[in-house]
Scaffold this motif. Sequence first.
Motif, mmCIF file in Angstrom:
data_model
loop_
_atom_site.group_PDB
_atom_site.id
_atom_site.type_symbol
_atom_site.label_atom_id
_atom_site.label_comp_id
_atom_site.label_asym_id
_atom_site.label_seq_id
_atom_site.Cartn_x
_atom_site.Cartn_y
_atom_site.Cartn_z
ATOM 1 N N SER A 1 -5.838 -1.262 -3.510
ATOM 2 C CA SER A 1 -6.626 -0.884 -3.303
ATOM 3 C C SER A 1 -7.638 -2.426 -3.971
ATOM 4 O O SER A 1 -8.809 -2.207 -4.123
ATOM 5 N N LYS A 2 -7.796 -1.849 -5.532
ATOM 6 C CA LYS A 2 -8.077 -2.340 -6.623
ATOM 7 C C LYS A 2 -8.092 -3.840 -6.502
ATOM 8 O O LYS A 2 -8.605 -4.619 -6.819
ATOM 9 N N ASN B 1 1.130 -1.484 -0.077
ATOM 10 C CA ASN B 1 0.111 -0.283 0.420
ATOM 11 C C ASN B 1 1.316 1.514 -0.179
ATOM 12 O O ASN B 1 0.681 2.127 -0.100
ATOM 13 N N VAL C 1 -6.800 -1.112 -12.276
ATOM 14 C CA VAL C 1 -5.871 -0.375 -12.060
ATOM 15 C C VAL C 1 -6.023 0.467 -13.153
ATOM 16 O O VAL C 1 -5.833 0.391 -14.631
ATOM 17 N N GLU C 2 -5.805 2.471 -12.609
ATOM 18 C CA GLU C 2 -5.121 3.039 -13.662
ATOM 19 C C GLU C 2 -3.406 3.099 -13.562
ATOM 20 O O GLU C 2 -3.237 4.108 -12.581
ATOM 21 N N HIS D 1 0.985 5.666 -10.391
ATOM 22 C CA HIS D 1 -0.114 6.301 -10.692
ATOM 23 C C HIS D 1 -0.090 7.564 -9.705
ATOM 24 O O HIS D 1 0.312 6.489 -8.365
ATOM 25 N N THR E 1 1.628 4.224 -6.255
ATOM 26 C CA THR E 1 1.195 3.838 -7.014
ATOM 27 C C THR E 1 1.081 2.386 -6.873
ATOM 28 O O THR E 1 0.055 0.691 -6.332
ATOM 29 N N LYS F 1 -0.848 2.046 -3.057
ATOM 30 C CA LYS F 1 -1.795 2.400 -2.963
ATOM 31 C C LYS F 1 -3.362 2.074 -4.628
ATOM 32 O O LYS F 1 -3.995 1.198 -4.272
ATOM 33 N N GLU F 2 -2.810 2.091 -5.304
ATOM 34 C CA GLU F 2 -3.725 1.455 -6.712
ATOM 35 C C GLU F 2 -4.377 0.795 -6.906
ATOM 36 O O GLU F 2 -4.709 0.240 -7.207
#
Length: 431
Positions: free
Chosen positions: A130-131, A41, A95-96, A120, A124, A126-127
Motif C-alpha cells: 500500500s505504501k 498484498n 513503510v512501518e 508489521h 507485512t 499489505k503495509e
Amino acid sequence: MKADIIIVGTGVSGLFFALNAPKNKKVLMLSKSGLDESDSNLAQGGICVLKNPDDYQAFFEDTMRAGHYENNPKAVEQMICYSPQIIRDLENYGVEFAKKDGKLLYTKEGAHSTARILYHDDLTGKEITSKLLQQVKKEKNITILEYTAMVDLICENNQCQGVVASNQNGEVLSIEGDYVVLATGGLGGLFTHSTNYPHLTGDSLAICLKHEIELENISYIQIHPTTLYSKEAGRRFLISESVRGEGAVLLNKAGQRFASELLPRDLLTQAIYEEMEKDGQDHVWLSMKDLGGSIIKKRFPNIYAHCLDKGIDVTKELIPVTPAQHYFMGGIKVDLKSQTSMKRLVAVGEISCNGVHGANRLASNSLLESLVFSKIAARHIASHYQSADHHVKNLDQQSFLNLDKLKETYRKTILSEIERSRLNDIKHRSV
Ligand SMILES: Cc1cc2nc3c(=O)[nH]c(=O)nc-3n(C[C@H](O)[C@H](O)[C@H](O)COP(=O)(O)OP(=O)(O)OC[C@H]3O[C@@H](n4cnc5c(N)ncnc54)[C@H](O)[C@@H]3O)c2cc1C
C-alpha cells in the motif's frame, strides 16, 4: 498506445521497478485484476534483512540449505548484501516495521537459524504494497491500467517491442514500448488448493513458451505446510510460519507433536502428509494456545480475525491445517540484472528465476528478492537510457551495502596489521 517502459503486474516487484525507473520516461503499468489483488498484498510473515554484517554467513547458509544448495550463490549474495538498503528505501516510502523503544523487532520462521525477519503485525505485505502504491500514484510519469490483462508480447527478431492486452470491455490494446517488464507473480491459480489469488495463472510462462523465451526449473513449486483447512472452494488462507516461529505447535489426531515445527517448508510438508495418511485425516492440528490470548490478538490480528470469522477462536481452540500450493521457485530464466533471453524483455519477482531460492524458498526471502532484483533491473535499464549519466552509476555504487566493500574493510584491517608487524620487525632488527 505507446509507453517507454511497460510493466505487467502491480505487486511489489512491478511497483518497485516503476519507482526506480527513470523519472523522465513514460511508464505504463497493467494489472489483470484490481490494484490490491496481488499476492504481495497477502504476505503475512515478513521480510528478511541482513541485520548486521555478522549474520551474513548464517543468512547465506540458511538460504542455501533450505534451497538444497541448488541456489545461484551469486544471486543469494546480491540479495543479502542489498537488503539493508532496500529496508531503508521502504522506510523512506513510509513503510512501518514493528519496533520497541525505537529499535526494529525481528521474528523467526522455519529453517532460519536466527530471528532476522522484519514485520508489521501479520500484514507485512499489505503495509509494503500500500505504501509503494501510494508513492507510485504520486509519480506523474506512471500510469496504471487496472483490469487489463496481457495476452501476448509483440516480438520481432528476438526483440520485445510491446504487449497485447485485453481490458474488461473486451477491447484489445496493442501497446508499444522500449522495454517490457514481466512482474506477473506466481501460478497458484492453476491449482485447486493454493494460497495465491486465482487470477495468477502463470500467463507470462505460456506467452514465453510461445515465443521460445527460456524458462528454468518450472517444476519447482513450493507447498506451504500450514493453510487453514476448508472444504469450501477458493483461495486457501495461510497460517503464517511466523506463528510457529513464535511458538505454535503441530499436533496429530492423538494430540501429540510429530515434527519440528521449524523444519524447511518442503520437509515439514512431507511430515504433515505422512501424519495425515497415518491418521486417516485430511488435516493436522495447529495450536497457538500457548502464545496467550493478548499476544495472539496483538501480533497476529489478521489470523485471529479470519479464524474467528470461520468459527475458530485460536486463543482457545486448535486450528485444522493442511498443506497447499504457495510459491513458484522456477520461472522465466533471468540473469542477475533480470534480463531474459529476449532482448528488451525483463522479468522480476516471483515469475522470474535467477536461482536465488534453489529448489525450496527460505521463508520471507520472496518480498526481499522481488524488491532487490527489481531495483537492480530498473537501474540497469536507466543506465541503458543514460549510459553517460554518472549520477546513476555513482548511486548504484554508493547506496548498497556491498559484500566487496565489507571484504575490502577486512582486507584493509589485515593489510594494516601486516604493515604494523612489518614495521615492528624492522624496528627490532634495527635495534
Ligand atoms: C498468502 C501469502 C503469504 C505470503 N507471505 C510472504 C511473506 O510473509 N514474506 C515473503 O517474503 N513472501 C511471502 N509470500 C510470497 C510473496 O508475497 C510473493 O512471492 C511476492 O509478493 C510476489 O510479488 P510479485 O510482484 O512478483 O507478484 P504479485 O504480488 O503476485 O503480483 C502479480 C501482479 O501481476 C498481475 N498479473 C498477473 N498476470 C497478469 C496478466 N496476464 N496481465 C496483467 N497483469 C497480470 C496481477 O494482477 C498482479 O498485479 C506470500 C504469498 C502468499 C500468497
